[in-house]
Design a protein around this motif. Structure first.
Motif, PDB file in Angstrom:
ATOM      1  N   LEU A 113       0.830  -1.202   0.000  1.00  0.00           N
ATOM      2  CA  LEU A 113       0.000   0.000   0.000  1.00  0.00           C
ATOM      3  C   LEU A 113       0.867   1.257   0.000  1.00  0.00           C
ATOM      4  CD1 LEU A 113      -2.788   1.242   0.014  1.00  0.00           C
ATOM      5  CD2 LEU A 113      -2.810   1.029   2.505  1.00  0.00           C
ATOM      6  N   GLY A 114       1.922   1.249   0.807  1.00  0.00           N
ATOM      7  CA  GLY A 114       2.829   2.399   0.839  1.00  0.00           C
ATOM      8  C   GLY A 114       3.526   2.613  -0.490  1.00  0.00           C
ATOM      9  N   ALA A 115       3.955   1.521  -1.125  1.00  0.00           N
ATOM     10  CA  ALA A 115       4.608   1.623  -2.432  1.00  0.00           C
ATOM     11  C   ALA A 115       3.633   2.137  -3.487  1.00  0.00           C
ATOM     12  CB  ALA A 115       5.184   0.275  -2.841  1.00  0.00           C
ATOM     13  N   LEU A 116       2.378   1.688  -3.420  1.00  0.00           N
ATOM     14  CA  LEU A 116       1.366   2.168  -4.365  1.00  0.00           C
ATOM     15  C   LEU A 116       1.092   3.655  -4.160  1.00  0.00           C
ATOM     16  CD1 LEU A 116      -1.099  -0.846  -4.335  1.00  0.00           C
ATOM     17  CD2 LEU A 116       0.180  -0.003  -6.325  1.00  0.00           C
ATOM     18  N   ALA A 117       1.034   4.092  -2.907  1.00  0.00           N
ATOM     19  CA  ALA A 117       0.806   5.515  -2.626  1.00  0.00           C
ATOM     20  C   ALA A 117       1.970   6.352  -3.143  1.00  0.00           C
ATOM     21  CB  ALA A 117       0.620   5.731  -1.125  1.00  0.00           C
ATOM     22  N   GLU A 118       3.180   5.867  -2.938  1.00  0.00           N
ATOM     23  CA  GLU A 118       4.363   6.561  -3.439  1.00  0.00           C
ATOM     24  C   GLU A 118       4.361   6.594  -4.968  1.00  0.00           C
ATOM     25  OE1 GLU A 118       8.901   5.292  -3.252  1.00  0.00           O
ATOM     26  OE2 GLU A 118       8.133   5.818  -1.259  1.00  0.00           O
ATOM     27  N   LEU A 119       3.979   5.486  -5.574  1.00  0.00           N
ATOM     28  CA  LEU A 119       3.896   5.401  -7.026  1.00  0.00           C
ATOM     29  C   LEU A 119       2.893   6.410  -7.565  1.00  0.00           C
ATOM     30  CD1 LEU A 119       4.376   4.059  -9.804  1.00  0.00           C
ATOM     31  CD2 LEU A 119       2.758   2.284  -9.118  1.00  0.00           C
ATOM     32  N   GLU A 120       1.699   6.430  -6.985  1.00  0.00           N
ATOM     33  CA  GLU A 120       0.661   7.342  -7.466  1.00  0.00           C
ATOM     34  C   GLU A 120       1.082   8.799  -7.300  1.00  0.00           C
ATOM     35  OE1 GLU A 120      -4.091   7.396  -7.665  1.00  0.00           O
ATOM     36  OE2 GLU A 120      -3.276   7.098  -5.651  1.00  0.00           O
ATOM     37  N   ALA A 121       1.719   9.105  -6.180  1.00  0.00           N
ATOM     38  CA  ALA A 121       2.164  10.483  -5.933  1.00  0.00           C
ATOM     39  C   ALA A 121       3.212  10.922  -6.961  1.00  0.00           C
ATOM     40  CB  ALA A 121       2.723  10.609  -4.527  1.00  0.00           C
ATOM     41  N   GLY A 122       3.986   9.962  -7.474  1.00  0.00           N
ATOM     42  CA  GLY A 122       5.034  10.292  -8.416  1.00  0.00           C
ATOM     43  C   GLY A 122       4.642  10.226  -9.880  1.00  0.00           C
ATOM     44  N   LEU A 123       3.414   9.822 -10.172  1.00  0.00           N
ATOM     45  CA  LEU A 123       2.988   9.723 -11.576  1.00  0.00           C
ATOM     46  C   LEU A 123       2.906  11.101 -12.210  1.00  0.00           C
ATOM     47  CD1 LEU A 123       0.117   7.062 -11.450  1.00  0.00           C
ATOM     48  CD2 LEU A 123       2.425   6.782 -12.377  1.00  0.00           C
ATOM     49  N   ALA A 124       3.405  11.187 -13.433  1.00  0.00           N
ATOM     50  CA  ALA A 124       3.340  12.457 -14.160  1.00  0.00           C
ATOM     51  C   ALA A 124       1.898  12.773 -14.558  1.00  0.00           C
ATOM     52  CB  ALA A 124       4.233  12.400 -15.396  1.00  0.00           C
ATOM     53  N   THR A 125       1.150  11.755 -14.917  1.00  0.00           N
ATOM     54  CA  THR A 125      -0.241  11.964 -15.320  1.00  0.00           C
ATOM     55  C   THR A 125      -1.123  10.847 -14.786  1.00  0.00           C
ATOM     56  OG1 THR A 125       0.067  10.737 -17.379  1.00  0.00           O
ATOM     57  CG2 THR A 125       0.387  13.107 -17.496  1.00  0.00           C
ATOM     58  N   GLY A 126      -2.336  11.202 -14.443  1.00  0.00           N
ATOM     59  CA  GLY A 126      -3.356  10.214 -14.101  1.00  0.00           C
ATOM     60  C   GLY A 126      -3.198   9.585 -12.732  1.00  0.00           C
ATOM     61  N   SER A 127      -4.014   8.574 -12.532  1.00  0.00           N
ATOM     62  CA  SER A 127      -4.088   7.842 -11.266  1.00  0.00           C
ATOM     63  C   SER A 127      -3.554   6.427 -11.478  1.00  0.00           C
ATOM     64  CB  SER A 127      -5.545   7.775 -10.814  1.00  0.00           C
ATOM     65  OG  SER A 127      -6.278   6.985 -11.735  1.00  0.00           O
TER      66      SER A 127
END
Length: 105
Positions: free
Chosen positions: A24-38
């Motif tokens: 869950l933490g890795a997914l949250a970090e991933l989403e926060a770092g996305l250039a576009t979208g969710s």
């Protein structure tokens, strides 16, 4: 050895095997770092083969960090990922699939 039922994937980098998992933490970090979208948009890009190299790298880094790795994307710029770009894309797709797969009944 990776446990697919726990969402784990092995990625070999510079000859060393790393256990990856999208926690869950890795997914949250991933989403926060996305250039576009969710995350949903990211999964769609993988499902339709519309993902970018940056998408692959972001998922691999998130999976590595979910497995306990302390590095960053910059650490992978010159790294040799087994299977090259195709191997990395397969591992990223597998990480996403295993993170969002429903358990078998």
């Amino acid at each position: 050895m990776a446990n697919p039922y726990a969402g784990e994937v092995i990625v070999e980098i510079d000859g060393l095997r790393h256990q990856c998992k999208l926690t869950l933490g890795a997914l949250a970090e991933l989403e926060a770092g996305l250039a576009t979208g969710s995350l949903v948009d990211l999964v769609r890009r993988f499902e339709t083969a519309g993902f970018s190299g940056a998408d692959v790298l972001a998922v691999i880094v998130a999976g590595l960090r979910g497995g306990g790795w302390q590095g960053t994307a910059a650490d992978l710029v010159r790294a040799d990922i087994a299977g090259g770009p195709i191997g990395a894309a397969r591992a990223a797709a597998m990480l996403l699939a295993r993170a969002f797969a429903l358990p078998e009944a």
